[in-house]
Write an enzyme that holds these catalytic residues in place. Structure first.
Site, PDB file in Angstrom:
ATOM      1  N   GLU B  50       0.673  -1.192  -0.030  1.00  0.00           N
ATOM      2  CA  GLU B  50      -0.101   0.184   0.223  1.00  0.00           C
ATOM      3  C   GLU B  50       0.856   1.195   0.077  1.00  0.00           C
ATOM      4  O   GLU B  50       1.748   1.447   1.015  1.00  0.00           O
ATOM      5  CB  GLU B  50      -0.947  -0.028   1.233  1.00  0.00           C
ATOM      6  CG  GLU B  50      -2.253  -0.567   1.169  1.00  0.00           C
ATOM      7  CD  GLU B  50      -2.948  -0.369   2.370  1.00  0.00           C
ATOM      8  OE1 GLU B  50      -3.723  -1.273   2.720  1.00  0.00           O
ATOM      9  OE2 GLU B  50      -2.809   0.698   3.236  1.00  0.00           O
ATOM     10  N   ASP B  61      -5.741  10.089   9.570  1.00  0.00           N
ATOM     11  CA  ASP B  61      -4.454   9.555   9.932  1.00  0.00           C
ATOM     12  C   ASP B  61      -4.094  10.316  11.343  1.00  0.00           C
ATOM     13  O   ASP B  61      -4.363  11.435  11.596  1.00  0.00           O
ATOM     14  CB  ASP B  61      -3.707   9.963   9.007  1.00  0.00           C
ATOM     15  CG  ASP B  61      -3.727   8.936   7.629  1.00  0.00           C
ATOM     16  OD1 ASP B  61      -3.712   7.500   7.750  1.00  0.00           O
ATOM     17  OD2 ASP B  61      -4.029   9.292   6.528  1.00  0.00           O
ATOM     18  N   TYR B 176     -10.973  -3.887   3.510  1.00  0.00           N
ATOM     19  CA  TYR B 176     -10.296  -3.647   4.438  1.00  0.00           C
ATOM     20  C   TYR B 176     -10.967  -3.271   5.865  1.00  0.00           C
ATOM     21  O   TYR B 176     -11.688  -2.348   5.917  1.00  0.00           O
ATOM     22  CB  TYR B 176      -9.351  -2.168   4.079  1.00  0.00           C
ATOM     23  CG  TYR B 176      -8.247  -1.713   4.980  1.00  0.00           C
ATOM     24  CD1 TYR B 176      -8.200  -1.904   6.257  1.00  0.00           C
ATOM     25  CD2 TYR B 176      -7.269  -1.016   4.272  1.00  0.00           C
ATOM     26  CE1 TYR B 176      -7.275  -1.333   7.006  1.00  0.00           C
ATOM     27  CE2 TYR B 176      -6.334  -0.383   4.990  1.00  0.00           C
ATOM     28  CZ  TYR B 176      -6.097  -0.320   6.239  1.00  0.00           C
ATOM     29  OH  TYR B 176      -5.018   0.194   7.140  1.00  0.00           O
TER      30      TYR B 176
END
Lengths: 416, 279
Positions: B50, B61, B176
């Protein structure tokens, strides 16, 4: 872009947006991480239910009257009008009115929106409120209503803004809020919003994110607008009472654009009413150091919506620059982006220096110390009013008071 | 046609183990070091790469990935350069899947059509775009699928059974699963709940389910590997990059090996858990 503009300019109404997916033309939308998506949908449903409940409107109206102090006056700025007429050609110089939203409890228009969101949060059973703030006005309003209703309050504020808006930081702390200085990125409003989103994604279960402007994912831009529209609705009534007719023009400062849309929206379908939004031109548009995303930016996606943004060719967001912390944001609400493209609203800009001059003039002539944000609008009032005939009625939204800015202004003027 | 991602999961299944998905930020700490890192990843035990596309405002994030993005941007990384890196990587590796992960704005500004063409030609296999939920599928997801790229979606603890079908509808390659409500790098509280969540998702899809957020050690990886088809590690790897840098933030002799050593430990952790061969 031009295709969008043409398609939408033939609309019968400018007041029907957004569509059910949260779009104003190509702008708006719901660009958020999956963790937040179920919450956004829950919020949307809760807000729709509240809108349909007369009890919610009644509760809002009661607190707006008794706690916020509405309606705010529509004030004829006589000496400002005289000042403009003395410098205008013969027969010219519009009659200038101020919508006095700086007289609200907490000193700005922000409280109108926060009240709505806090009442909604309580209906949803949320006990923890988070907010981002730039100038601190939204943070203070959120801290105030959290104190009033006994809710936990965490406010994210860029470290740079914490420094330049100290009085508001102190106010928030006095009100029991936790103020978190944000050290990431440019340490201003956009970074505070990033950090608030990170908090929300982490504390989804118990937390309500009280966004301070008409930006973010749907339904925020529409919801915040609806809560701010009290400004424009009152203005209509008050102008009818004062002059027996609608105003000829409206003007307001724009960061995210909540005070402006609140004034504009109830008038969007009155085609004879000219509408002006004033962005912050910082050191000047050509300097590159400004916060004018409509005039100096282009469409992109940030903070949950598509709108005009300041960015580079790689899509990286640029730092905005303005003397006013409340306008220091590289984007703008998506409805403004759409009103810009359709041409219904004319967007112009004022520099730091123009705003500073207007700030001083208003203080001296009217005995009102305005916030630096509406000082940008006032700078353009001085310009535009001189070009209009004397029977032209111009309303400016005086959306905040300037107590918080006196240190910033003193610094720029080299001490006083 | 079997995609690289399908082929890789098939191989891992045949070996009776979970896949190791490694995230590093493109251009961190600089173009050449970053390219050296991804070239070294497959031999170190990574099954899928990734590649993080740096963005100034990474809302989902945590601090490690934020800092990695800032280092990359400071070193001049752009989406165009990231695609060039993938092309360079492909010259020496035809099999390891490469997935670009990031936020929509850089792609939107690049132009969706131009981006999909250039990404496909460069050898990109899939996309993970954090701020594009299924509600915005018209933007990039559907055009990407038409262009032959996999569009990998995140499912989270807040994605309930009612919403899951919508999230899975246009997802391809793998799912995911974000193991915590939080930003990248946040710690996993309860591994048991992760297995339950993976089982829940598997009731709705045939796709492999990989788990990420908060995996830092071989031991963590092993715990996750018991219940999932793959394990994603990101923040720990970009932290390994960060701690290898010199006082001025420049790469050192140990930058690549700091990453590959950790990847080796993670791969060993995963291989310590034997899984039944899939039927």
């Amino acid at each position: 872009m031009s295709a969008t503009a043409k398609a939408t300019s033939n609309l019968n109404s400018y007041r029907t947006g957004p569509d059910e997916t949260g779009h104003f033309g190509m702008f708006g939308g719901r660009f958020v991480a999956e963790t937040l998506m179920p919450l956004i949908l829950e919020l949307d449903a809760a807000y729709e239910a509240a809108k349909a409940d007369p009890g919610f409107a009644a509760e809002m109206a009661s607190y707006l009257k008794h706690y916020v102090g509405r309606p705010s006056p529509l004030y004829f700025a006589e000496r400002m009008t005289e000042h403009v007429r003395a410098r205008a050609a013969s027969g010219m110089g519009a009659k200038i009115y101020f919508k006095r939203d700086e007289l609200n409890h907490t000193g700005a228009h922000k409280v109108n929106n926060v009240l709505g969101q806090i009442l909604l949060a309580m209906r949803m059973g949320k006990k923890r409120i988070i907010a981002e703030t730039g100038a601190g006005q939204h943070g203070v309003a959120t801290a105030t209503l959290c104190a009033r209703f006994g809710l936990q309050c965490v406010v994210y504020m860029g470290a740079v803004d914490v420094e330049r808006q100290k009085p508001n930081v102190f106010r928030m702390k006095m009100l029991g809020a936790e103020v978190v200085p944000v050290q990431s990125g440019s340490k201003t409003l956009k970074d505070a919003m990033n950090e608030a989103l990170r908090d929300w994604v982490t504390n989804v279960e118990n937390t309500f994110y009280c966004i301070g402007t008409v930006a973010g994912p749907h339904p925020y831009p529409a919801m915040v607008r609806d809560f701010q529209c009290v400004i424009g609705r009152e203005t209509r009534e008050q102008m009818m009472e004062a002059e027996g007719r609608l105003p000829d023009s409206l003007i307001a400062a724009i960061g995210g654009g909540s005070n402006a849309i609140g004034l504009f929206h109830p008038f969007l379908d009155d085609k004879d009413v000219e509408i002006y939004g004033v962005e912050a031109a910082g050191h000047g548009l050509s300097s590159g150091l400004h916060a004018a995303s409509l005039t100096g930016g282009r469409p992109g996606v940030l903070h949950g919506n598509r709108t005009y943004l300041l960015m580079d060719d790689d899509g990286q967001i640029k730092d905005a620059h303005s003397i006013s912390a409340g306008l220091d944001y590289p984007g703008i609400g998506p409805e403004h982006a759409w009103l810009h493209d359709t041409g219904r609203v004319t967007y112009i800009s004022a520099t730091d220096d123009e705003a500073l001059a207007a700030f001083q003039l208003c203080s001296k002539l009217e005995g009102i110390i305005p916030a630096l944000e509406p000082s940008h609008a006032l700078a353009k009032v001085l310009e535009l009013a001189g070009q209009k005939p004397r029977d032209h009625l111009m309303v400016m939204n005086l959306c905040g008071r300037g107590d918080k800015d006196i240190f910033t202004v003193a610094e720029h003027l080299g001490g006083m | 046609m079997t995609t690289r991602i399908e082929a890789r999961f098939a191989r891992c299944r045949a070996e009776g183990r979970a896949a190791l998905v490694t995230f590093v930020t493109a251009g961190d700490p600089d173009y050449d070091s970053s390219l050296a890192i991804i070239r070294a990843l497959p031999a170190a035990g990574a099954d899928i790469i990734e590649f993080g596309v740096p963005f100034t405002d990474p809302m989902a994030d945590g601090v490690p990935v934020q800092l990695a993005g800032q280092r990359a941007l400071k070193a001049g990384q752009t989406l165009r350069k990231t695609l060039a890196m993938v092309r360079a990587f492909r010259e020496g590796d035809a099999d390891t899947p490469v997935i670009l992960m990031g936020y929509y704005n850089p792609i939107y500004v690049y132009g969706v059509e131009a981006f999909l063409k250039d990404a496909t030609e460069a050898g990109v296999d899939g996309l993970i775009v954090v701020d594009l939920p299924p509600e915005e599928d018209e933007e990039l997801c559907l055009p990407a699928l038409r262009a032959g790229l996999n569009f990998i979606r995140l499912a989270t603890p807040t994605t309930d059974d009612r919403r899951l079908p919508k999230v899975l509808q246009n997802t391809s390659g793998f799912v995911y699963y974000v193991s915590v409500t939080g930003v990248t790098g946040a710690a996993i509280a309860d591994y048991g709940r992760v297995s339950d969540a993976v089982a829940r998702i598997k009731r709705h899809t045939e796709l492999p389910v990989v788990v990420g957020f908060g995996v830092k050690t071989g031991e963590h990886a092993a715990s996750i590997a018991k219940g999932a088809d793959g394990v994603v590690v990101g923040s720990a790897l970009v932290e390994a990059v960060r701690t290898s840098l010199d006082g001025d933030g420049r790469a050192t002799q140990s930058t690549v090996s700091a990453v590959t050593t950790l990847v080796g430990e993670l791969a060993a952790g995963i291989r310590s858990v034997a899984k039944a061969h899939a039927a």
